[in-house]
Design a protein around this motif. Structure first.
Motif, mmCIF file in Angstrom:
data_model
loop_
_atom_site.group_PDB
_atom_site.id
_atom_site.type_symbol
_atom_site.label_atom_id
_atom_site.label_comp_id
_atom_site.label_asym_id
_atom_site.label_seq_id
_atom_site.Cartn_x
_atom_site.Cartn_y
_atom_site.Cartn_z
ATOM 1 N N SER A 29 -55.877 -10.958 -66.037
ATOM 2 C CA SER A 29 -56.170 -10.150 -64.843
ATOM 3 C C SER A 29 -55.156 -9.020 -64.723
ATOM 4 O O SER A 29 -54.093 -9.070 -65.334
ATOM 5 N N SER A 31 -54.334 -4.632 -64.563
ATOM 6 C CA SER A 31 -54.835 -3.328 -65.026
ATOM 7 C C SER A 31 -54.732 -3.173 -66.542
ATOM 8 O O SER A 31 -55.578 -2.525 -67.171
ATOM 9 N N THR A 32 -53.749 -3.787 -67.172
ATOM 10 C CA THR A 32 -53.580 -3.614 -68.625
ATOM 11 C C THR A 32 -54.722 -4.284 -69.388
ATOM 12 O O THR A 32 -55.217 -3.763 -70.386
ATOM 13 N N ASP A 85 -53.306 -11.481 -71.801
ATOM 14 C CA ASP A 85 -53.040 -11.192 -70.406
ATOM 15 C C ASP A 85 -51.852 -10.243 -70.289
ATOM 16 O O ASP A 85 -51.087 -10.057 -71.243
ATOM 17 N N ALA A 87 -48.385 -8.781 -67.924
ATOM 18 C CA ALA A 87 -47.211 -9.386 -67.296
ATOM 19 C C ALA A 87 -46.552 -8.356 -66.390
ATOM 20 O O ALA A 87 -46.659 -7.160 -66.629
ATOM 21 N N LYS A 98 -45.353 -13.258 -63.761
ATOM 22 C CA LYS A 98 -46.745 -12.851 -63.573
ATOM 23 C C LYS A 98 -47.146 -13.162 -62.145
ATOM 24 O O LYS A 98 -46.469 -13.916 -61.471
ATOM 25 N N GLY A 99 -48.253 -12.546 -61.704
ATOM 26 C CA GLY A 99 -48.724 -12.804 -60.359
ATOM 27 C C GLY A 99 -48.644 -11.613 -59.436
ATOM 28 O O GLY A 99 -48.966 -11.704 -58.259
ATOM 29 N N GLY A 100 -48.236 -10.460 -60.021
ATOM 30 C CA GLY A 100 -48.217 -9.235 -59.217
ATOM 31 C C GLY A 100 -49.587 -8.958 -58.600
ATOM 32 O O GLY A 100 -49.703 -8.404 -57.516
ATOM 33 N N GLY A 101 -50.616 -9.398 -59.362
ATOM 34 C CA GLY A 101 -51.989 -9.215 -58.871
ATOM 35 C C GLY A 101 -52.539 -10.456 -58.190
ATOM 36 O O GLY A 101 -53.730 -10.516 -57.862
ATOM 37 N N GLU A 107 -54.479 -17.894 -64.359
ATOM 38 C CA GLU A 107 -53.916 -17.287 -65.578
ATOM 39 C C GLU A 107 -53.081 -18.303 -66.335
ATOM 40 O O GLU A 107 -53.171 -18.430 -67.558
ATOM 41 N N LYS A 125 -42.275 -2.975 -68.521
ATOM 42 C CA LYS A 125 -42.157 -4.417 -68.316
ATOM 43 C C LYS A 125 -41.111 -5.030 -69.251
ATOM 44 O O LYS A 125 -40.825 -6.220 -69.180
HETATM 45 O O1 DER Z 1 -50.993 -10.485 -61.639
HETATM 46 C C1 DER Z 1 -50.931 -10.743 -62.835
HETATM 47 O O2 DER Z 1 -50.572 -11.840 -63.280
HETATM 48 C C2 DER Z 1 -51.174 -9.627 -63.815
HETATM 49 O O3 DER Z 1 -51.592 -10.135 -65.056
HETATM 50 C C3 DER Z 1 -49.858 -8.881 -63.983
HETATM 51 O O4 DER Z 1 -48.906 -9.808 -64.471
HETATM 52 C C4 DER Z 1 -49.970 -7.697 -64.902
HETATM 53 O O5 DER Z 1 -50.745 -6.736 -64.245
HETATM 54 P P1 DER Z 1 -50.735 -5.226 -64.786
HETATM 55 O O6 DER Z 1 -51.322 -5.294 -66.192
HETATM 56 O O7 DER Z 1 -51.657 -4.506 -63.842
HETATM 57 O O8 DER Z 1 -49.331 -4.752 -64.756
#
Ligand code: DER
Length: 232
Positions: A29, A31-32, A85, A87, A98-101, A107, A125
């Motif tokens: 999950s 944007s990357t 995924d 990070a 992880k978990g910004g989103g 995940e 990152k």
């Molecule tokens: O929330 C999440 O775990 C996302 O995977 C985060 O760790 C990375 O989100 P980004 O690709 O938008 O920086």
């Protein structure tokens, strides 16, 4: 932008190096991962690959469906070939925040079911130790009725500040895909992340932490100069 270009290169490199025909793929999950799914869909069409995808969030599920990829789940595929995924931050030992989103729980479950967990990230990152660049702390998913005692327990045992993550486009707290709340623990020093992860998970009411310790096999960093750097 430079960061978006870097995300794209990391996503493409991971898909090109790790996805093979008949693979069951965990889709992360954020944007990357969008770039990785773009590339995955392109390869499926160009090479007529047989791929099924397991999502880590409603967002990932939408990505899979929007790209015409085959949606599956852990009931049908409890063991995945590869999970890809993003990070929020990566340290020199490949410990991730992880978990910004807000999708850390599914995940981590999907990453744990994969033979190979591959992380994709832009250069922002890439840290030596956690907290150097990511300043929003470690996300922790909690059962809503327990968020206050969990907050107190974390601050008493590990210091720092703990904040309930409030929503922007909704009144009140962020509610996760699992109907829980998120706490953000703004730690003030480096810790033994393996020990802290275990200790936090033991606090009653904690569902999952955004500390991914010893899980990532390889990280692909897209760099400012257009190159790719990998860390194993
Ligand atoms: O929330 C999440 O775990 C996302 O995977 C985060 O760790 C990375 O989100 P980004 O690709 O938008 O920086």
């Amino acid at each position: 932008t430079m960061a978006e270009e870097a995300k794209k290169r990391a996503g493409y490199a991971a898909v090109d190096n790790h996805i093979k025909n008949n693979h069951v793929v965990g889709v992360g999950s954020g944007s990357t991962i969008v770039y990785a799914v773009d590339r995955l869909a392109e390869r499926v069409r160009q090479e007529n690959l047989n791929i099924v995808c397991v999502p880590t969030s409603f967002q990932a599920r939408q990505l899979i469906l929007q790209h015409g990829l085959t949606l599956s789940d852990l009931d049908r595929h409890p063991e995945l070939d590869v999970a890809i995924d993003g990070a929020d931050e990566v340290d020199s030992a490949l410990t991730l925040i992880k978990g910004g989103g807000g999708c850390l729980t599914q995940e981590k479950i999907v990453a744990g079911c994969a033979k190979h967990f591959i992380v994709i990230a832009d250069y922002r990152k890439d840290s030596k130790s956690l907290g150097q660049q990511w300043k929003k702390g470690v996300p922790i998913e909690v059962i809503p009725m327990a968020y206050v005692p969990v907050t107190k327990a974390i601050m008493q045992r590990f210091g720092g500040e703990v904040e309930l993550r409030m929503a922007v486009s909704k009144a009140g707290p962020v509610v996760t895909d699992n109907s829980n709340f998120i706490l953000d623990w703004k730690f003030e020093k480096t810790h033994n992340w393996k020990e802290v992860n275990t200790a936090i998970k033991m606090i009653p009411g904690v569902v999952e932490t955004g500390l991914f310790v010893g899980m990532a096999e390889r990280v692909y960093f897209g760099m400012e100069d257009g190159s790719i750097r990998t860390r194993d």
